[in-house]
Design a protein around this motif. Structure first.
Motif, mmCIF file in Angstrom:
data_model
loop_
_atom_site.group_PDB
_atom_site.id
_atom_site.type_symbol
_atom_site.label_atom_id
_atom_site.label_comp_id
_atom_site.label_asym_id
_atom_site.label_seq_id
_atom_site.Cartn_x
_atom_site.Cartn_y
_atom_site.Cartn_z
ATOM 1 N N ILE A 56 -6.965 44.692 27.857
ATOM 2 C CA ILE A 56 -8.373 44.746 28.209
ATOM 3 C C ILE A 56 -9.214 45.053 26.976
ATOM 4 C CG2 ILE A 56 -8.088 45.291 30.641
ATOM 5 C CD1 ILE A 56 -8.446 48.238 29.992
ATOM 6 N N LEU A 57 -10.383 44.451 26.940
ATOM 7 C CA LEU A 57 -11.377 44.718 25.907
ATOM 8 C C LEU A 57 -12.460 45.591 26.518
ATOM 9 C CD1 LEU A 57 -12.615 44.173 23.085
ATOM 10 C CD2 LEU A 57 -13.747 42.177 24.095
ATOM 11 N N LEU A 58 -12.727 46.704 25.877
ATOM 12 C CA LEU A 58 -13.725 47.653 26.343
ATOM 13 C C LEU A 58 -14.950 47.617 25.433
ATOM 14 C CD1 LEU A 58 -11.389 50.770 26.817
ATOM 15 C CD2 LEU A 58 -11.891 49.003 28.502
ATOM 16 N N ASP A 59 -16.088 47.824 26.032
ATOM 17 C CA ASP A 59 -17.290 48.177 25.281
ATOM 18 C C ASP A 59 -17.612 49.614 25.664
ATOM 19 O OD1 ASP A 59 -19.699 48.641 24.110
ATOM 20 O OD2 ASP A 59 -20.761 46.971 25.053
ATOM 21 N N LYS A 60 -17.281 50.541 24.794
ATOM 22 C CA LYS A 60 -17.429 51.949 25.106
ATOM 23 C C LYS A 60 -18.880 52.407 25.109
ATOM 24 C CE LYS A 60 -12.794 53.432 23.855
ATOM 25 N NZ LYS A 60 -11.977 54.390 23.076
ATOM 26 N N ALA A 61 -19.788 51.489 24.759
ATOM 27 C CA ALA A 61 -21.207 51.807 24.895
ATOM 28 C C ALA A 61 -21.669 51.681 26.337
ATOM 29 C CB ALA A 61 -22.041 50.895 23.994
ATOM 30 N N ARG A 62 -20.834 51.096 27.193
ATOM 31 C CA ARG A 62 -21.149 50.957 28.616
ATOM 32 C C ARG A 62 -20.517 52.104 29.394
ATOM 33 N NH1 ARG A 62 -22.217 45.120 29.873
ATOM 34 N NH2 ARG A 62 -21.363 45.468 31.951
ATOM 35 N N ALA A 63 -20.881 52.230 30.651
ATOM 36 C CA ALA A 63 -20.431 53.355 31.463
ATOM 37 C C ALA A 63 -19.311 52.951 32.409
ATOM 38 C CB ALA A 63 -21.600 53.916 32.279
ATOM 39 N N GLY A 64 -18.357 53.850 32.597
ATOM 40 C CA GLY A 64 -17.340 53.721 33.636
ATOM 41 C C GLY A 64 -16.555 52.428 33.598
ATOM 42 N N ALA A 65 -16.293 51.878 34.806
ATOM 43 C CA ALA A 65 -15.508 50.654 34.928
ATOM 44 C C ALA A 65 -16.196 49.469 34.274
ATOM 45 C CB ALA A 65 -15.228 50.348 36.399
ATOM 46 N N ASP A 66 -17.514 49.566 34.083
ATOM 47 C CA ASP A 66 -18.248 48.479 33.438
ATOM 48 C C ASP A 66 -17.882 48.326 31.971
ATOM 49 O OD1 ASP A 66 -19.550 47.803 35.749
ATOM 50 O OD2 ASP A 66 -21.372 48.935 35.298
ATOM 51 N N GLN A 67 -17.103 49.276 31.430
ATOM 52 C CA GLN A 67 -16.659 49.163 30.042
ATOM 53 C C GLN A 67 -15.725 47.976 29.840
ATOM 54 O OE1 GLN A 67 -14.899 52.856 28.749
ATOM 55 N NE2 GLN A 67 -16.885 53.795 28.294
ATOM 56 N N VAL A 68 -15.000 47.556 30.880
ATOM 57 C CA VAL A 68 -14.046 46.444 30.755
ATOM 58 C C VAL A 68 -14.829 45.144 30.749
ATOM 59 C CG1 VAL A 68 -12.073 45.260 31.775
ATOM 60 C CG2 VAL A 68 -12.209 47.764 31.850
#
Length: 265
Positions: free
Chosen positions: A67-79
């Motif tokens: 999985i690729l995360l954007d850690k600037a987003r919140a919660g499950a929306d990071q994926v």
């Protein structure tokens, strides 16, 4: 797995890749797949959970999910990106590789190479056309290198099942990008079809390339090749081709990731 965070503004993505381990992480990946493959592209399948909005099948419990995360987003929306990958051992536990329903994989089994099947690759629409795919590939390159993978393969898809609209790109793949014979898997089943539709000297190459999905073009730029024939997947609303990336292409992918990492640093 690698973590690449650019600290510039609050809106700047903070990318990281990892293998999904928890149920929440896996469900976030399946939910992203639902958003892309079902809600956006019209796919379906016997195990798709429309209530929970999870795109899933029998292979998911045996596979790894990068999985690729954007850690600037919140919660499950990071994926915001996912690759499903299966080693030969995982495929044995599942009963077969996913591709085996569409292609005769005997040449790959007989190659003696360490195999990794790629599938269900997708990105959140907000991240397409930017660096996100390169970061997802970085995670894939790390995964393959750690497991000493010799050959990557998997189906890549054209959206829709209107073969008449795809005669140019399919023919170009047949004439210019067929895998070498020793690795040339062949499409099987009642919806398999030849890609040798338009003669090579009558092809408009520019038009054909323009009609190819970005992911297929990216694989070809890495040195990827294709199997013999395409497969029409009516459930998933796609026409599939089997992409094959040998060790040179994997090395090229790793070099591109190293270049990207140097640029990020």
């Amino acid at each position: 797995m690698r973590d690449s965070a650019d600290v510039m503004t609050q809106a700047t993505p903070k990318f990281a890749t990892q293998i999904a381990r928890t149920d929440d992480e896996i469900n976030a990946a399946l939910r992203l797949r639902y958003d892309v493959f079902v809600a956006e592209l019209g796919g379906d399948g016997p195990l798709v959970d429309h209530t929970a909005q999870l795109e899933q099948d029998v292979f998911d419990r045996h596979a790894d999910h990068i999985i690729l995360l954007d850690k600037a987003r919140a919660g499950a929306d990071q994926v915001i990106g996912v690759y499903r990958v299966m080693t030969a051992g995982m495929a044995q536990a599942a009963g077969r590789f996913y591709c085996a329903e569409e292609y005769d994989l005997t040449p790959l089994y007989n190659s003696g190479k360490r195999l990794l099947e790629l599938g269900r690759s997708c990105l959140h629409p907000d991240y397409r056309g930017g660096p996100a795919m390169m970061h997802l590939w970085a995670g894939l390159a790390d995964y393959a290198q750690a497991r000493k993978i010799d050959l990557l393969f998997g189906v890549a898809s054209f959206h829709g099942t209107d073969v008449a609209a795809l005669t140019e790109p399919l023919s170009l793949l047949h004439h210019r990008h067929l895998a070498r014979e020793a690795l040339r898997v062949k499409a099987i089943g009642p919806t398999a079809l030849s890609m040798n539709i338009i003669q090579a000297d009558r092809l408009d190459r520019v038009s054909a390339v323009r009609q190819m999905p970005a992911l297929i073009k990216a694989y070809l730029r890495l040195g990827g090749t294709v199997g013999d024939g395409a497969f029409v997947d009516h459930d998933f609303n796609t026409v599939d081709v089997c992409l094959i990336l040998e060790s040179d292409a994997i090395s090229g992918l790793q070099r591109r990731m190293l270049t990207m990492g140097a640029a990020d640093g």
